[in-house]
Design a protein around this motif. Sequence first.
Motif, PDB file in Angstrom:
ATOM      1  N   PHE A 211      31.611  39.000  32.640  1.00  0.00           N
ATOM      2  CA  PHE A 211      31.262  40.361  33.140  1.00  0.00           C
ATOM      3  C   PHE A 211      30.981  40.195  34.733  1.00  0.00           C
ATOM      4  O   PHE A 211      30.383  41.256  35.299  1.00  0.00           O
ATOM      5  CB  PHE A 211      29.958  40.843  32.410  1.00  0.00           C
ATOM      6  N   SER A 212      31.549  39.138  35.288  1.00  0.00           N
ATOM      7  CA  SER A 212      31.102  39.053  36.914  1.00  0.00           C
ATOM      8  C   SER A 212      32.285  39.675  37.700  1.00  0.00           C
ATOM      9  O   SER A 212      33.375  39.405  37.508  1.00  0.00           O
ATOM     10  CB  SER A 212      30.737  37.761  37.243  1.00  0.00           C
ATOM     11  N   GLN A 213      31.954  40.800  38.276  1.00  0.00           N
ATOM     12  CA  GLN A 213      32.776  41.572  39.375  1.00  0.00           C
ATOM     13  C   GLN A 213      32.172  41.249  40.843  1.00  0.00           C
ATOM     14  O   GLN A 213      31.174  41.578  41.143  1.00  0.00           O
ATOM     15  CB  GLN A 213      33.054  42.603  39.120  1.00  0.00           C
ATOM     16  N   VAL A 214      33.248  40.457  41.722  1.00  0.00           N
ATOM     17  CA  VAL A 214      32.654  40.101  42.932  1.00  0.00           C
ATOM     18  C   VAL A 214      32.558  41.302  43.990  1.00  0.00           C
ATOM     19  O   VAL A 214      31.808  41.392  44.970  1.00  0.00           O
ATOM     20  CB  VAL A 214      33.267  38.910  43.592  1.00  0.00           C
ATOM     21  N   HIS A 215      33.550  42.257  43.839  1.00  0.00           N
ATOM     22  CA  HIS A 215      33.739  43.069  44.740  1.00  0.00           C
ATOM     23  C   HIS A 215      33.004  44.356  44.169  1.00  0.00           C
ATOM     24  O   HIS A 215      33.166  44.960  43.167  1.00  0.00           O
ATOM     25  CB  HIS A 215      35.225  43.407  45.183  1.00  0.00           C
ATOM     26  N   ASP A 216      32.524  45.485  45.013  1.00  0.00           N
ATOM     27  CA  ASP A 216      31.611  46.457  44.891  1.00  0.00           C
ATOM     28  C   ASP A 216      32.513  47.284  43.746  1.00  0.00           C
ATOM     29  O   ASP A 216      33.786  47.601  44.129  1.00  0.00           O
ATOM     30  CB  ASP A 216      31.504  47.316  46.059  1.00  0.00           C
ATOM     31  N   GLY A 223      38.691  47.127  35.752  1.00  0.00           N
ATOM     32  CA  GLY A 223      38.462  46.165  35.248  1.00  0.00           C
ATOM     33  C   GLY A 223      37.065  45.538  34.425  1.00  0.00           C
ATOM     34  O   GLY A 223      36.309  46.708  34.423  1.00  0.00           O
ATOM     35  N   THR A 224      36.906  44.524  33.752  1.00  0.00           N
ATOM     36  CA  THR A 224      35.872  44.371  33.024  1.00  0.00           C
ATOM     37  C   THR A 224      35.145  42.989  33.628  1.00  0.00           C
ATOM     38  O   THR A 224      33.842  42.767  33.264  1.00  0.00           O
ATOM     39  CB  THR A 224      36.215  43.702  31.503  1.00  0.00           C
TER      40      THR A 224
END
Length: 270
Positions: A211-216, A223-224
């Motif tokens: 569940f990690s999304q690096v961009h704000d 995406g997930t």
Amino acid sequence: AAVRLELDRRERELAEQRDDLARARAEAVTAARAKDLFLANMGHELRTPLNAILGCAEMLREEATAAGLGQLLPDIQTVDRSGRHLVAVIEDILDLARLEAGVPQLRRESVAVAPLAEEMEAAVRPQLRGKPLRWRMVLEPGLGDITTDATKLRQILLNLLSNAVKFTARGEVELAVRAAREGDREFIAFCVADTGIGIDADKLSLLFRDFSQVHDARHGFGGTGLGLAISRRFARLLGGDIVVDSESGRGSSFTLLLPRGEPTAEPRRD
Ligand code: ADP
């Protein structure tokens, strides 16, 4: 006698602690199983009504078009798009649940590498439409075959390629495939490179977490945050790995390294 009593007391305490530990461990295992089962069931329960919603959206689209109610089409399209996004999220969660629930069934099949890369090119083309992006594919001559789980390989590559297109506004997206060797082990390296927004060096280690999304999220990439986590798990299950190299503002490259594997004498029927 006092020392004996004290020793007995300590021994009882230790035994109790051991029991507590064993109980906690058993509870953790049960909880993990219940969680996996819950996730899997939830996935199925969510997919069924969603498919009904998507089916209805499609029907409404046809009816609205036939009845000359074009003004309804944008709303119907939103229902359709959101529904499809939800399907993708559910698929990711199900994949993860299946991975956590135990060792997934792996197939071993011999696949010709160059045609597979060309298939990926065809799959990513529609995503490039309307974007000022050049597509480049570099295939080393004589790539030969790889023995692996082709479905999982396709899923990893599609994920890397979709990310490359999603996080690149202009410039180039490239798939380069070459053979590599480490000692007497042979690998195939699939490198997906882009000239997109890149990733800060201090965030690189977070990329593959669940569940990690690096961009704000406000950038609206959707995406997930599960795609890379699942892709790396798959790559490792197949005996390989994914490595990333990136520079913020300049672009990224994700390399999937897979062992070429021994060709199987007979394809497994499962
Ligand atoms: P998702 O794309 O669904 O958010 P992923 O697990 O595939 O999930 O990717 C996790 C995060 O890693 C993305 O949200 C994005 O911040 C970053 N990322 C992945 N691929 C790229 C890329 N090619 N360029 C820049 N950032 C990327």
